[in-house]
Design a protein around this motif. Structure first.
Motif, PDB file in Angstrom:
ATOM      1  N   VAL A  61     -29.528  39.009  75.645  1.00 55.13           N
ATOM      2  CA  VAL A  61     -28.638  38.323  74.698  1.00 55.13           C
ATOM      3  C   VAL A  61     -28.635  36.820  74.960  1.00 55.13           C
ATOM      4  N   SER A  62     -28.593  36.440  76.225  1.00 56.32           N
ATOM      5  CA  SER A  62     -28.507  35.015  76.557  1.00 56.32           C
ATOM      6  C   SER A  62     -29.798  34.265  76.285  1.00 56.32           C
ATOM      7  N   ALA A  69     -30.764  36.531  67.273  1.00 60.35           N
ATOM      8  CA  ALA A  69     -29.512  37.175  67.677  1.00 60.35           C
ATOM      9  C   ALA A  69     -28.755  37.657  66.449  1.00 60.35           C
ATOM     10  N   SER A  70     -28.858  36.907  65.361  1.00 66.91           N
ATOM     11  CA  SER A  70     -28.150  37.308  64.144  1.00 66.91           C
ATOM     12  C   SER A  70     -28.698  38.619  63.576  1.00 66.91           C
ATOM     13  N   GLU A  71     -29.954  38.937  63.883  1.00 66.06           N
ATOM     14  CA  GLU A  71     -30.546  40.205  63.431  1.00 66.06           C
ATOM     15  C   GLU A  71     -29.868  41.408  64.082  1.00 66.06           C
ATOM     16  N   VAL A  72     -29.320  41.201  65.272  1.00 70.22           N
ATOM     17  CA  VAL A  72     -28.668  42.297  66.001  1.00 70.22           C
ATOM     18  C   VAL A  72     -27.220  41.932  66.336  1.00 70.22           C
ATOM     19  N   VAL A  77     -21.973  41.862  69.223  1.00 70.80           N
ATOM     20  CA  VAL A  77     -20.523  41.731  69.087  1.00 70.80           C
ATOM     21  C   VAL A  77     -19.795  42.997  69.536  1.00 70.80           C
ATOM     22  N   SER A  78     -20.344  44.157  69.201  1.00 69.64           N
ATOM     23  CA  SER A  78     -19.721  45.435  69.576  1.00 69.64           C
ATOM     24  C   SER A  78     -20.763  46.328  70.239  1.00 69.64           C
ATOM     25  N   PRO A  79     -21.099  46.045  71.499  1.00 70.94           N
ATOM     26  CA  PRO A  79     -22.136  46.853  72.155  1.00 70.94           C
ATOM     27  C   PRO A  79     -21.671  48.283  72.381  1.00 70.94           C
ATOM     28  N   PRO A  80     -22.603  49.215  72.372  1.00 70.60           N
ATOM     29  CA  PRO A  80     -22.230  50.604  72.636  1.00 70.60           C
ATOM     30  C   PRO A  80     -21.744  50.757  74.083  1.00 70.60           C
ATOM     31  N   ALA A  81     -21.002  51.796  74.334  1.00 76.39           N
ATOM     32  CA  ALA A  81     -20.469  52.025  75.682  1.00 76.39           C
ATOM     33  C   ALA A  81     -21.590  52.320  76.681  1.00 76.39           C
ATOM     34  N   ASP A  82     -22.589  53.059  76.243  1.00 79.74           N
ATOM     35  CA  ASP A  82     -23.711  53.419  77.113  1.00 79.74           C
ATOM     36  C   ASP A  82     -25.014  52.889  76.527  1.00 79.74           C
ATOM     37  N   ASP A  83     -25.975  52.639  77.390  1.00 79.89           N
ATOM     38  CA  ASP A  83     -27.327  52.219  76.995  1.00 79.89           C
ATOM     39  C   ASP A  83     -27.317  50.984  76.095  1.00 79.89           C
ATOM     40  N   LYS A  84     -26.564  49.973  76.485  1.00 79.28           N
ATOM     41  CA  LYS A  84     -26.496  48.718  75.723  1.00 79.28           C
ATOM     42  C   LYS A  84     -27.883  48.098  75.578  1.00 79.28           C
ATOM     43  N   TYR A  85     -28.582  47.990  76.704  1.00 81.99           N
ATOM     44  CA  TYR A  85     -29.893  47.358  76.693  1.00 81.99           C
ATOM     45  C   TYR A  85     -30.884  48.160  75.842  1.00 81.99           C
ATOM     46  N   GLY A  86     -30.922  49.462  76.029  1.00 81.61           N
ATOM     47  CA  GLY A  86     -31.846  50.303  75.265  1.00 81.61           C
ATOM     48  C   GLY A  86     -31.606  50.217  73.772  1.00 81.61           C
ATOM     49  N   ARG A  87     -30.359  50.214  73.383  1.00 83.18           N
ATOM     50  CA  ARG A  87     -30.019  50.123  71.955  1.00 83.18           C
ATOM     51  C   ARG A  87     -30.404  48.763  71.397  1.00 83.18           C
ATOM     52  N   LEU A  88     -30.124  47.687  72.154  1.00 83.78           N
ATOM     53  CA  LEU A  88     -30.485  46.345  71.724  1.00 83.78           C
ATOM     54  C   LEU A  88     -31.998  46.221  71.576  1.00 83.78           C
ATOM     55  N   LYS A  89     -32.723  46.734  72.543  1.00 83.28           N
ATOM     56  CA  LYS A  89     -34.190  46.699  72.511  1.00 83.28           C
ATOM     57  C   LYS A  89     -34.723  47.446  71.289  1.00 83.28           C
ATOM     58  N   THR A  90     -34.274  48.670  71.114  1.00 82.24           N
ATOM     59  CA  THR A  90     -34.738  49.498  69.995  1.00 82.24           C
ATOM     60  C   THR A  90     -34.474  48.832  68.651  1.00 82.24           C
ATOM     61  N   GLU A  91     -33.269  48.353  68.472  1.00 89.67           N
ATOM     62  CA  GLU A  91     -32.898  47.757  67.186  1.00 89.67           C
ATOM     63  C   GLU A  91     -33.595  46.424  66.942  1.00 89.67           C
TER      64      GLU A  91
END
Length: 153
Positions: A61-62, A69-72, A77-91
């Motif tokens: 993110v940084s 960043a605006s794409e995701v 803004v509201s990261p998932p409780a689990d697998d934040k990095y994996g979800r960010l990467k995938t999306e």
């Protein structure tokens, strides 16, 4: 970018325990090929022994330009409780990567050799085509787009 740092405590000077921290060298984000960028940053995470999901998430993110960043934004803004990095990467990969249909269209209509070597051009066409397009078909497209003096060779 972070640079390597060595940190030592008082007990380190007496020889009881050494603590070394290696900074992560984050390469510039590559929006055309985000999967490759993630492979590079994951190599840096491995070198630095970073395994925590939240740490990986905030490193990514940084280091994102605002336009990417605006794409995701929803995930940042509201990261998932689990697998934040994996979800960010995938999306991020999904949202920035060209659609399969667009790649095939580009393969069939627009691609030319340009200033690439013929072998580079073939690898580019293979990337656009993906694994399901037969090599014979791809080589036919490739050879037809080479300059006529190279085609005869």
């Amino acid at each position: 970018m972070c640079e390597s740092e060595n940190m030592m405590t008082k007990s380190d000077l007496t020889g009881s325990k050494d603590i070394f921290r290696v900074g992560v060298r984050v390469p510039p984000f590559w929006p055309e090929k985000p999967a490759i960028w993630f492979a590079q940053i994951e190599g840096q995470f491995a070198i630095s022994n970073i395994t925590a999901d939240t740490t990986k998430f905030f490193y990514v993110v940084s280091h994102l330009d605002p336009r990417y960043a605006s794409e995701v934004e929803d995930i940042i803004v509201s990261p998932p409780a689990d697998d934040k990095y994996g979800r960010l990467k995938t999306e991020l990969i999904k949202r920035l990567s060209e659609s399969r249909e667009k790649k095939v269209h580009q393969l069939l209509t627009h691609e030319e050799l340009g200033d690439r070597k013929p072998s580079q051009f073939l690898r580019h066409l293979q990337h656009l085509a993906g694994p399901k397009v037969p090599d014979e078909f791809l080589r036919t497209i490739w050879s037809s787009r080479l300059p006529s003096n190279i085609q005869s060779i």
